[in-house]
Design a protein around this motif. Structure first.
Motif, mmCIF file in Angstrom:
data_model
loop_
_atom_site.group_PDB
_atom_site.id
_atom_site.type_symbol
_atom_site.label_atom_id
_atom_site.label_comp_id
_atom_site.label_asym_id
_atom_site.label_seq_id
_atom_site.Cartn_x
_atom_site.Cartn_y
_atom_site.Cartn_z
ATOM 1 N N THR A 40 44.958 37.065 38.543
ATOM 2 C CA THR A 40 44.864 38.457 38.101
ATOM 3 C C THR A 40 45.466 39.348 39.180
ATOM 4 O OG1 THR A 40 42.861 38.055 36.795
ATOM 5 C CG2 THR A 40 43.312 40.333 37.448
ATOM 6 N N VAL A 41 46.379 40.221 38.785
ATOM 7 C CA VAL A 41 47.042 41.118 39.729
ATOM 8 C C VAL A 41 46.746 42.558 39.343
ATOM 9 C CG1 VAL A 41 48.878 39.457 40.237
ATOM 10 C CG2 VAL A 41 49.178 41.108 38.382
ATOM 11 N N LEU A 42 46.974 43.453 40.308
ATOM 12 C CA LEU A 42 46.728 44.881 40.096
ATOM 13 C C LEU A 42 48.052 45.625 40.039
ATOM 14 C CD1 LEU A 42 44.703 47.344 40.089
ATOM 15 C CD2 LEU A 42 45.050 47.416 42.576
ATOM 16 N N ASP A 43 48.243 46.430 38.985
ATOM 17 C CA ASP A 43 49.384 47.344 38.925
ATOM 18 C C ASP A 43 49.003 48.565 39.756
ATOM 19 O OD1 ASP A 43 51.283 49.286 38.307
ATOM 20 O OD2 ASP A 43 51.551 48.560 36.265
ATOM 21 N N ALA A 44 49.599 48.683 40.950
ATOM 22 C CA ALA A 44 49.153 49.706 41.899
ATOM 23 C C ALA A 44 49.362 51.115 41.384
ATOM 24 C CB ALA A 44 49.878 49.513 43.235
ATOM 25 N N GLY A 45 50.363 51.330 40.518
ATOM 26 C CA GLY A 45 50.628 52.676 40.021
ATOM 27 C C GLY A 45 49.637 53.135 38.984
ATOM 28 N N THR A 46 49.312 52.271 38.036
ATOM 29 C CA THR A 46 48.408 52.642 36.943
ATOM 30 C C THR A 46 46.977 52.196 37.181
ATOM 31 O OG1 THR A 46 48.876 50.584 35.733
ATOM 32 C CG2 THR A 46 50.331 52.468 35.331
ATOM 33 N N THR A 88 54.472 48.074 41.112
ATOM 34 C CA THR A 88 54.070 47.148 42.166
ATOM 35 C C THR A 88 52.886 46.326 41.676
ATOM 36 O OG1 THR A 88 54.764 48.668 43.918
ATOM 37 C CG2 THR A 88 53.233 46.921 44.531
ATOM 38 N N LEU A 89 53.039 45.001 41.691
ATOM 39 C CA LEU A 89 51.936 44.098 41.366
ATOM 40 C C LEU A 89 51.412 43.522 42.679
ATOM 41 C CD1 LEU A 89 53.385 42.184 38.278
ATOM 42 C CD2 LEU A 89 52.061 44.301 38.344
ATOM 43 N N CYS A 90 50.125 43.693 42.937
ATOM 44 C CA CYS A 90 49.568 43.304 44.230
ATOM 45 C C CYS A 90 48.199 42.666 44.043
ATOM 46 C CB CYS A 90 49.463 44.514 45.153
ATOM 47 S SG CYS A 90 48.452 45.853 44.495
ATOM 48 N N ALA A 91 47.660 42.165 45.140
ATOM 49 C CA ALA A 91 46.330 41.588 45.121
ATOM 50 C C ALA A 91 45.302 42.704 44.910
ATOM 51 C CB ALA A 91 46.061 40.864 46.433
ATOM 52 N N PRO A 92 44.357 42.551 43.964
ATOM 53 C CA PRO A 92 43.377 43.620 43.705
ATOM 54 C C PRO A 92 42.576 44.009 44.935
ATOM 55 C CG PRO A 92 43.330 41.980 41.958
ATOM 56 C CD PRO A 92 44.205 41.417 43.041
ATOM 57 N N GLU A 93 42.312 43.055 45.841
ATOM 58 C CA GLU A 93 41.505 43.376 47.019
ATOM 59 C C GLU A 93 42.325 43.983 48.157
ATOM 60 O OE1 GLU A 93 43.009 39.171 47.329
ATOM 61 O OE2 GLU A 93 42.087 40.450 45.788
ATOM 62 N N ALA A 94 43.665 44.010 48.023
ATOM 63 C CA ALA A 94 44.525 44.573 49.074
ATOM 64 C C ALA A 94 45.651 45.358 48.420
ATOM 65 C CB ALA A 94 45.074 43.466 49.979
ATOM 66 N N PRO A 95 45.341 46.509 47.801
ATOM 67 C CA PRO A 95 46.369 47.270 47.078
ATOM 68 C C PRO A 95 47.438 47.826 48.017
ATOM 69 C CG PRO A 95 44.330 48.534 47.224
ATOM 70 C CD PRO A 95 44.022 47.160 47.742
ATOM 71 N N VAL A 96 48.668 47.851 47.526
ATOM 72 C CA VAL A 96 49.799 48.418 48.258
ATOM 73 C C VAL A 96 50.790 48.920 47.218
ATOM 74 C CG1 VAL A 96 51.095 46.251 48.375
ATOM 75 C CG2 VAL A 96 51.486 48.020 50.093
#
Length: 386
Positions: A40-46, A88-96
Motif C-alpha cells: 500500500t502506497v500513499l499519494d502524497a498530493g491527494t 508522488t507515491l511514497c511510503a505511508p509512514e514516511a511521506p515525501v
C-alpha cells in the motif's frame, strides 16, 4: 533528502498513465526504497492510499510481471486508480513530495463533437481518459457556444489525440478549425482608479469602495501567466479578509480581457485605499467591486493582444533553402539562424503559431517531400492589428 538506496523509504514519481482494454497502467520511476506486489502506497498530493496489485516490467509491447522493484527501476503498476501524472507515491509512514514535471500551457484548441448524438456520453468518457493519460491536454466547454474544446500543445498533438479516440474507442468525431490561445496584456495602465459597489435589494446590502492602480508587469516572457497583487492600504481602512477578497475578484476579472475576451496576463494591481460600511460590507461585496472595477480599469487602459510563437527548425537540402526561407517570411517568420551541413541546411525561425497550421503539407510540396521540421513553444509576442 532521500538517497537512491533500496533500504530508504519509498519515493516514486508517476510520469505516465495509460488506460488499456484490460485496466489502467501507472508508470513510475523509483527514486528510493523498494516496492513489492501487494504493498500500500500513499499519494502524497491527494493523501489517498493506493494498493499495488501487480508490478510489470515493460519492454515495448511485452509485459513481464515481477514481485519487487527497487530504487532506479522504471516499472508499470496495476492497482492505483487515481494517481495522475506528476504524483508522488511514497511510503505511508514516511511521506515525501517530489517535484513534478513542468507541463506547458496549451496553445491550440479545436472543437470536437460526435457525429452521432448517441456517442455523446462515450466521447465525454474518452476525453476524460485522454486528459488522465496526458496532462498537457485540457478539455473545457465554451460558455458562449456550448462546444467542447480540446486544447493541446500543437496541431499534431491534437491530431494524434483525436485519432486515438477514433481508433481505440471507435467514436467518429467532427473536428472544428484549430483556434489559437491569444492573451491580452497592459501597455499603459491607470492610477488611482476608484470604484464603488453599492447594491440594496432588501435586508443586508452590498457596499464596497476601493482605489487601485493598474500597471504592466514586466516579465521575460510577456505571455507568461502573471498577476502581481499588492496592498498599500494603511490604518486598517480595508480589513485583511477584504483585501484577500479584492485579490480574488481581480483574478476573476482577468479571465476575460476587453479586446477580444482573451485571458489577461502581465499585470500588476496595487490596492491603495478603500472604505467599508458598518453593516453592508462583506467579502462578497469587495470581491464583486474588484471584479467590476478592474474590468472598467482595463477598458480605460491601453491594452495589446499577444499571440503564441513557436520555434521551427527545418532540415532541408541546399537546393530548397531559398524556397523555405521565402515561405517562412511569408508566414511572418523571423529567421534566427542557419547551420550548413554536408548536403543540407538547418534553418531556425520564430513563427507565430497561427501561421504554422498546414505547414507540413506546404513544406513537402516545396521540397519534393525531402524537408522535415520540428517545433517547440517559444512564448508570446505582440499580435498585429486585426
Amino acid at each position: 533528502m532521500r538517497a537512491a538506496d533500496p533500504s530508504e523509504p519509498l519515493a516514486a514519481l508517476v510520469f505516465k498513465v495509460h488506460a488499456t482494454a484490460t485496466g489502467r497502467l501507472t508508470f513510475v520511476r523509483l527514486y528510493s526504497g523498494a516496492l513489492g506486489k501487494g504493498d500500500t502506497v500513499l499519494d502524497a498530493g491527494t493523501r489517498r492510499r493506493e494498493r499495488v496489485a501487480r508490478i510489470l516490467r515493460v519492454q515495448a509491447d511485452r509485459h513481464e510481471e515481477v514481485d519487487r522493484a527497487v530504487a532506479g527501476d522504471i516499472v508499470a503498476l496495476v492497482g492505483p486508480k487515481s494517481a495522475r501524472v506528476g504524483a508522488t507515491l511514497c511510503a505511508p509512514e514516511a511521506p515525501v513530495l517530489l517535484e513534478p514535471p513542468v507541463v506547458a500551457d496549451p496553445v491550440v484548441s479545436v472543437a470536437v463533437e460526435p457525429r452521432a448524438n448517441a456517442d455523446s456520453e462515450r466521447l465525454g468518457a474518452a476525453l476524460a481518459r485522454l486528459v488522465d493519460e496526458d496532462s498537457s491536454l485540457v478539455v473545457r466547454t465554451d460558455s458562449e457556444t456550448g462546444q467542447t474544446l480540446l486544447s493541446g500543445l500543437g496541431e499534431l498533438h491534437l491530431e494524434v489525440a483525436v485519432e486515438k479516440i477514433r481508433r481505440e474507442r471507435g467514436i467518429e468525431v467532427t473536428v472544428g478549425r484549430p483556434q489559437v490561445a491569444y492573451r491580452e496584456t497592459v501597455l499603459r495602465g491607470v492610477s488611482g482608479f476608484t470604484y464603488r459597489h453599492a447594491k440594496q435589494d432588501g435586508g443586508s446590502g452590498q457596499w464596497a469602495h476601493i482605489v487601485f492602480d493598474v500597471e504592466p508587469l514586466v516579465a521575460a516572457d510577456p505571455g507568461a501567466p502573471g498577476m502581481e497583487f499588492g496592498s498599500k492600504v494603511v490604518g486598517g481602512r480595508v480589513p485583511a479578509e477584504f483585501v484577500r477578497a479584492v485579490e480574488a475578484g481581480c483574478r476573476d476579472a482577468l479571465a476575460t480581457g476587453p479586446l477580444g475576451g482573451h485571458p489577461v496576463t502581465g499585470v500588476r494591481i496595487t490596492l491603495t485605499d478603500g472604505m467599508t460600511h458598518s453593516n453592508d460590507s462583506s467579502e462578497l461585496a469587495f470581491r464583486t467591486a474588484a471584479r467590476l472595477g478592474l474590468r472598467d480599469a482595463l477598458r480605460a487602459s491601453v491594452m495589446q493582444v499577444l499571440e503564441p510563437v513557436t520555434e521551427i527548425t527545418v532540415t532541408v537540402s541546399d537546393e530548397f533553402v531559398g524556397a523555405v526561407l521565402g515561405d517562412l517570411a511569408a508566414r511572418r517568420g523571423r529567421i534566427s539562424g542557419s547551420v550548413a551541413r554536408t548536403g543540407f541546411v538547418l534553418v531556425t525561425a520564430a513563427v507565430p503559431l497561427a501561421e504554422v497550421f498546414g505547414y507540413a503539407t506546404r513544406l513537402r510540396s516545396r521540397t519534393q517531400g525531402r524537408g522535415t521540421f520540428t517545433t517547440r513553444p517559444l512564448g508570446y509576442a505582440p499580435a498585429p492589428s486585426r
